[in-house]
Design a protein around this motif. Structure first.
Motif, short mmCIF file in Angstrom:
data_model
loop_
_atom_site.label_atom_id
_atom_site.label_comp_id
_atom_site.label_asym_id
_atom_site.label_seq_id
_atom_site.Cartn_x
_atom_site.Cartn_y
_atom_site.Cartn_z
N ASP A 299 0.88 -0.84 0.12
CA ASP A 299 -0.21 0.49 -0.08
C ASP A 299 0.74 1.20 0.22
N ASP A 300 2.40 1.55 1.41
CA ASP A 300 2.87 1.93 0.49
C ASP A 300 3.07 2.69 -0.96
N LEU A 301 4.50 1.48 -1.47
CA LEU A 301 4.73 1.84 -2.45
C LEU A 301 3.46 2.33 -3.42
N ARG A 302 2.69 1.16 -3.59
CA ARG A 302 1.64 1.99 -4.43
C ARG A 302 0.84 3.46 -4.33
N LEU A 323 12.12 1.85 -16.10
CA LEU A 323 11.14 0.89 -16.00
C LEU A 323 10.87 0.04 -17.41
N GLU A 324 11.91 0.29 -18.89
CA GLU A 324 11.55 -0.35 -19.82
C GLU A 324 12.36 -1.01 -19.92
N ARG A 325 13.89 -0.50 -19.20
CA ARG A 325 15.31 -1.80 -18.59
C ARG A 325 14.59 -2.50 -17.63
N LEU A 326 13.78 -2.01 -16.95
CA LEU A 326 13.44 -3.54 -15.81
C LEU A 326 12.26 -3.91 -15.48
N PRO A 327 11.26 -4.85 -16.76
CA PRO A 327 10.43 -5.27 -17.13
C PRO A 327 10.01 -5.77 -15.63
N ALA A 328 11.00 -6.90 -14.58
CA ALA A 328 9.81 -7.61 -13.91
C ALA A 328 9.75 -5.96 -13.25
N THR A 329 10.75 -5.51 -12.50
CA THR A 329 10.41 -4.30 -11.74
C THR A 329 9.22 -3.94 -12.01
N ARG A 330 8.93 -3.15 -13.66
CA ARG A 330 7.21 -3.15 -13.87
C ARG A 330 6.43 -4.23 -13.39
N ALA A 331 6.78 -4.88 -13.72
CA ALA A 331 5.12 -6.24 -13.44
C ALA A 331 5.40 -6.07 -12.24
N ARG A 332 5.67 -5.88 -11.21
CA ARG A 332 5.52 -5.86 -9.69
C ARG A 332 4.75 -4.45 -9.84
N LEU A 333 4.91 -3.24 -10.01
CA LEU A 333 3.86 -2.27 -9.79
C LEU A 333 3.22 -2.25 -10.19
N GLU A 334 2.94 -3.19 -11.31
CA GLU A 334 1.35 -3.19 -11.99
C GLU A 334 0.97 -3.89 -11.23
N GLU A 335 1.43 -4.66 -10.90
CA GLU A 335 0.09 -5.53 -9.82
C GLU A 335 -0.13 -4.95 -8.94
N LEU A 336 0.32 -4.18 -8.16
CA LEU A 336 -0.41 -2.89 -7.15
C LEU A 336 -1.63 -2.67 -7.78
N GLY A 337 -2.08 -2.83 -8.93
CA GLY A 337 -3.70 -1.88 -8.95
C GLY A 337 -3.33 -0.71 -9.18
#
Length: 337
Positions: A299-302, A323-337
């Motif tokens: 929640d804090d991260l989102r 994030l273009e260079r960090l696809p796994a990190t981008r996916a993590r952030l997208e999962e936050l909703g």
């Protein structure tokens, strides 16, 4: 992700609580509330001869008010608290806490004693990244992601102007005691960087820029100038206290970890040319913290991520570029909703 044991995580937070208690118990006189600019600040008011002097304690919070109400009892238990902190630090060392090296630790301790963090200074950069080890209970690898000789300190210019303190020595004098010399700048009598004469260490002071120009600004309360940078206001808003495991512990201030992680995405996209290696380091620090925060504090991260995205197209472009260079990190952030 590797984690420290629950014992180590509890020991760190017990150490932090004890340092906050000690801070409230070190008064020379009477805690006094002062309203200024729509905010309330606490000062230690005491007499020297016929004069009344004030030493800044901090901005009013319920936790600080509660500790100040108990300052006499805390002062009476000071020796017991110090012994307990020494025990907690032994636990952290036995658990493999990285902490800071002895040279940096002694410098930060001297700056803390001079009032740097009490007066609003916040450690940023890689040394702040290392201090999230205790806050988040995560175990670091000793690689270049967590290595640096530089110490970066940030503070708000407006806080520095609002705070009045009659006890803190100029930080330039403290740095001189550790063989740091001022690095000349283009502006006369405006020093914001100090370099150690017998090493590679560099201390820099920074402040948020609220207009187009990123020049130098005075930090009156700290007795130094600072380089103004865009996006820094986001990073150092609502900083948190942190414990440095050096000797019997040192109380410092660092950015919130979720803001640090998102800010690193922005900074990485701003760098170019000779700073490209630093960009890679920024991205790795961001990815490491985002992975940890997505597990423990989603929640804090989102909230921090959405806050940054809402600040305009330039912010979004820079975050997207990293994030273009960090696809796994981008996916993590997208999962936050």
């Amino acid at each position: 992700m590797p984690r420290h044991s629950p014992i180590a995580h509890a020991a760190y937070h017990d150490l932090l609580r004890s340092l906050l208690e000690e801070h409230a118990g070190e008064l020379r006189g009477t805690p006094t509330r002062v309203a200024r600019g729509g905010k309330v600040y606490w000062y230690d008011s005491y007499r020297v001869g016929t004069e009344v002097r004030k030493s800044y304690i901090g901005e009013d919070t319920p936790a600080l008010s509660e500790r100040l109400a108990r300052h006499a009892a805390i002062a009476a238990d000071a020796k017991d608290l110090q012994r307990e902190r020494a025990r907690l630090i032994r636990i952290l060392r036995a658990e493999g806490f990285m902490g800071l090296d002895a040279t940096t630790g002694s410098l930060v301790a001297a700056m803390a004693k001079a009032g740097l963090f009490r007066l609003g200074g916040t450690i940023v950069g890689t040394h702040a990244f290392r201090l999230y080890e205790g806050e988040l209970g995560i175990r670091y690898r000793l690689d270049d992601t967590a290595q640096t000789d530089d110490l970066d300190i940030a503070s708000f210019e407006r806080l520095s102007l609002a705070v009045e303190d009659e006890t803190a020595p100029p930080l330039g004098e403290v740095l001189a005691g550790f063989a740091f010399d001022p690095v000349p700048s283009l502006e006369v009598n405006a020093t914001w960087r100090w370099r150690q004469t017998k090493g590679n260490a560099l201390v820099e002071f920074l402040t948020p820029a609220f207009d187009e120009e990123e020049g130098l600004r005075p930090l009156k309360a700290l007795g130094v100038s600072a380089r103004a940078l865009h996006h820094l206001n986001y990073l150092i808003a609502e900083p948190i206290a942190a414990a440095l495991a050096y000797r019997a512990g040192v109380l410092v201030q660092i950015p919130r970890p979720e803001r640090f992680a998102v800010h690193k995405l922005i900074v990485a996209a701003r760098r170019s040319g000779a700073d490209r290696l630093k960009s890679e380091k920024d991205r790795r620090q961001a990815a490491f913290l985002i992975e940890a925060l997505a597990e423990d504090r989603p929640d804090d991260l989102r909230e921090a991520y959405e806050d940054a995205l809402s600040r305009g197209p330039r912010w979004r472009e820079r975050i997207a570029a990293s994030l273009e260079r960090l696809p796994a990190t981008r996916a993590r952030l997208e999962e936050l909703g």
